[in-house]
Design a protein around this motif. Structure first.
Motif, PDB file in Angstrom:
ATOM      1  N   MET A   1       0.852  -1.182   0.000  1.00  0.00           N
ATOM      2  CA  MET A   1       0.000   0.000   0.000  1.00  0.00           C
ATOM      3  C   MET A   1       0.893   1.240   0.000  1.00  0.00           C
ATOM      4  N   PRO A   2       0.646   2.192  -0.913  1.00  0.00           N
ATOM      5  CA  PRO A   2       1.454   3.414  -0.940  1.00  0.00           C
ATOM      6  C   PRO A   2       1.365   4.173   0.383  1.00  0.00           C
ATOM      7  N   ILE A   3       2.441   4.861   0.700  1.00  0.00           N
ATOM      8  CA  ILE A   3       2.499   5.593   1.975  1.00  0.00           C
ATOM      9  C   ILE A   3       1.391   6.626   2.068  1.00  0.00           C
ATOM     10  N   SER A   4       1.093   7.333   0.973  1.00  0.00           N
ATOM     11  CA  SER A   4       0.043   8.355   1.052  1.00  0.00           C
ATOM     12  C   SER A   4      -1.310   7.721   1.380  1.00  0.00           C
ATOM     13  N   THR A   5      -1.532   6.505   0.891  1.00  0.00           N
ATOM     14  CA  THR A   5      -2.770   5.801   1.211  1.00  0.00           C
ATOM     15  C   THR A   5      -2.776   5.376   2.677  1.00  0.00           C
ATOM     16  N   GLN A   6      -1.616   4.948   3.188  1.00  0.00           N
ATOM     17  CA  GLN A   6      -1.526   4.585   4.601  1.00  0.00           C
ATOM     18  C   GLN A   6      -1.828   5.802   5.476  1.00  0.00           C
ATOM     19  N   PHE A   7      -1.252   6.959   5.125  1.00  0.00           N
ATOM     20  CA  PHE A   7      -1.527   8.187   5.870  1.00  0.00           C
ATOM     21  C   PHE A   7      -3.024   8.474   5.877  1.00  0.00           C
ATOM     22  N   ALA A   8      -3.622   8.456   4.696  1.00  0.00           N
ATOM     23  CA  ALA A   8      -5.044   8.784   4.575  1.00  0.00           C
ATOM     24  C   ALA A   8      -5.897   7.808   5.384  1.00  0.00           C
ATOM     25  N   ASP A   9      -5.565   6.523   5.331  1.00  0.00           N
ATOM     26  CA  ASP A   9      -6.324   5.525   6.098  1.00  0.00           C
ATOM     27  C   ASP A   9      -6.228   5.789   7.600  1.00  0.00           C
ATOM     28  N   LEU A  10      -5.035   6.114   8.080  1.00  0.00           N
ATOM     29  CA  LEU A  10      -4.855   6.384   9.507  1.00  0.00           C
ATOM     30  C   LEU A  10      -5.597   7.650   9.940  1.00  0.00           C
ATOM     31  N   VAL A  11      -5.555   8.681   9.104  1.00  0.00           N
ATOM     32  CA  VAL A  11      -6.282   9.912   9.423  1.00  0.00           C
ATOM     33  C   VAL A  11      -7.784   9.636   9.445  1.00  0.00           C
ATOM     34  N   ASP A  12      -8.263   8.833   8.485  1.00  0.00           N
ATOM     35  CA  ASP A  12      -9.688   8.458   8.475  1.00  0.00           C
ATOM     36  C   ASP A  12     -10.062   7.701   9.752  1.00  0.00           C
ATOM     37  N   ARG A  13      -9.193   6.783  10.170  1.00  0.00           N
ATOM     38  CA  ARG A  13      -9.464   6.022  11.403  1.00  0.00           C
ATOM     39  C   ARG A  13      -9.523   6.943  12.610  1.00  0.00           C
ATOM     40  N   ALA A  14      -8.603   7.893  12.684  1.00  0.00           N
ATOM     41  CA  ALA A  14      -8.603   8.836  13.814  1.00  0.00           C
ATOM     42  C   ALA A  14      -9.867   9.690  13.785  1.00  0.00           C
ATOM     43  N   GLU A  15     -10.232  10.150  12.606  1.00  0.00           N
ATOM     44  CA  GLU A  15     -11.404  11.013  12.503  1.00  0.00           C
ATOM     45  C   GLU A  15     -12.690  10.277  12.894  1.00  0.00           C
ATOM     46  N   ALA A  16     -12.763   9.009  12.551  1.00  0.00           N
ATOM     47  CA  ALA A  16     -13.974   8.233  12.818  1.00  0.00           C
ATOM     48  C   ALA A  16     -13.985   7.578  14.199  1.00  0.00           C
ATOM     49  N   HIS A  17     -12.914   7.735  14.955  1.00  0.00           N
ATOM     50  CA  HIS A  17     -12.813   7.032  16.238  1.00  0.00           C
ATOM     51  C   HIS A  17     -13.927   7.468  17.193  1.00  0.00           C
ATOM     52  N   PRO A  18     -14.553   6.501  17.852  1.00  0.00           N
ATOM     53  CA  PRO A  18     -15.666   6.810  18.760  1.00  0.00           C
ATOM     54  C   PRO A  18     -15.297   7.750  19.913  1.00  0.00           C
ATOM     55  N   ALA A  19     -14.038   7.803  20.302  1.00  0.00           N
ATOM     56  CA  ALA A  19     -13.638   8.687  21.403  1.00  0.00           C
ATOM     57  C   ALA A  19     -13.799  10.156  21.028  1.00  0.00           C
ATOM     58  N   ARG A  20     -13.934  10.442  19.735  1.00  0.00           N
ATOM     59  CA  ARG A  20     -14.135  11.818  19.282  1.00  0.00           C
ATOM     60  C   ARG A  20     -15.598  12.209  19.257  1.00  0.00           C
ATOM     61  N   ASP A  21     -16.487  11.255  19.495  1.00  0.00           N
ATOM     62  CA  ASP A  21     -17.925  11.510  19.503  1.00  0.00           C
ATOM     63  C   ASP A  21     -18.267  12.484  20.627  1.00  0.00           C
ATOM     64  N   ARG A  22     -19.072  13.467  20.317  1.00  0.00           N
ATOM     65  CA  ARG A  22     -19.417  14.505  21.299  1.00  0.00           C
ATOM     66  C   ARG A  22     -20.021  13.921  22.573  1.00  0.00           C
ATOM     67  N   ALA A  23     -20.911  12.949  22.428  1.00  0.00           N
ATOM     68  CA  ALA A  23     -21.549  12.342  23.607  1.00  0.00           C
ATOM     69  C   ALA A  23     -20.524  11.609  24.465  1.00  0.00           C
ATOM     70  N   THR A  24     -19.578  10.952  23.840  1.00  0.00           N
ATOM     71  CA  THR A  24     -18.528  10.240  24.579  1.00  0.00           C
ATOM     72  C   THR A  24     -17.656  11.226  25.346  1.00  0.00           C
ATOM     73  N   ILE A  25     -17.267  12.302  24.682  1.00  0.00           N
ATOM     74  CA  ILE A  25     -16.441  13.325  25.334  1.00  0.00           C
ATOM     75  C   ILE A  25     -17.203  13.943  26.494  1.00  0.00           C
ATOM     76  N   GLU A  26     -18.464  14.260  26.263  1.00  0.00           N
ATOM     77  CA  GLU A  26     -19.280  14.875  27.315  1.00  0.00           C
ATOM     78  C   GLU A  26     -19.441  13.937  28.511  1.00  0.00           C
ATOM     79  N   ALA A  27     -19.673  12.661  28.260  1.00  0.00           N
ATOM     80  CA  ALA A  27     -19.836  11.700  29.355  1.00  0.00           C
ATOM     81  C   ALA A  27     -18.554  11.583  30.172  1.00  0.00           C
ATOM     82  N   ARG A  28     -17.415  11.535  29.482  1.00  0.00           N
ATOM     83  CA  ARG A  28     -16.137  11.442  30.192  1.00  0.00           C
ATOM     84  C   ARG A  28     -15.890  12.696  31.024  1.00  0.00           C
ATOM     85  N   LEU A  29     -16.182  13.866  30.450  1.00  0.00           N
ATOM     86  CA  LEU A  29     -16.002  15.113  31.196  1.00  0.00           C
ATOM     87  C   LEU A  29     -16.940  15.175  32.406  1.00  0.00           C
TER      88      LEU A  29
END
Length: 133
Positions: A1-29
């Motif tokens: 897999m090309p490096i640029s594709t690996q970067f994009a996949d990792l950024v997509d995973r970070a963006e979609a991660h459930p820990a970034r969900d507003r409700a999750t952040i609010e509950a933790r806070l």
């Protein structure tokens, strides 16, 4: 897999991660505030201010946006051809800054792991850049 594709996949995973969900952040806070309220007897308005500051500091959207911009710039450089080694080296430094910030702001172990995976891909990119130069 090309490096640029690996970067994009990792950024997509970070963006979609459930820990970034507003409700999750609010509950933790809320949980953290409840502990502080019980322990420190801080005024409610002060706790609300601190919670807002923490939530703002933990937001990684800016880092994700800059990583996407760097990915686009790297792809453009590579597609354009020519002497791109130094420019790619500079971009790899920018990638590294954003990955470091993502790791330091991460509010979940999995987000930190994604940041570390980004750093591994950055090292691979740097190795390839050394071969181009």
């Amino acid at each position: 897999m090309p490096i640029s594709t690996q970067f994009a996949d990792l950024v997509d995973r970070a963006e979609a991660h459930p820990a970034r969900d507003r409700a999750t952040i609010e509950a933790r806070l809320r949980q953290q505030i409840a502990v502080l309220r019980d322990d420190a007897r801080l005024p409610q308005d002060r706790l609300a201010q601190e919670a807002l500051l923490l939530a703002t500091k933990a937001d990684i959207q800016g880092e994700l946006d800059r990583l996407r911009a760097h990915i686009a710039a790297a792809r453009k450089l590579i597609e354009g051809g020519g002497a791109v080694g130094r420019r790619l080296d500079f971009l790899s430094q920018e990638f590294n800054r954003e990955a470091n910030t993502l790791c330091s702001k991460a509010n979940a172990v999995e987000l930190t792991a994604i940041g570390l995976d980004l750093k591994a891909v950055i090292d691979q990119l740097r190795e390839q850049i050394q071969n181009v130069e």
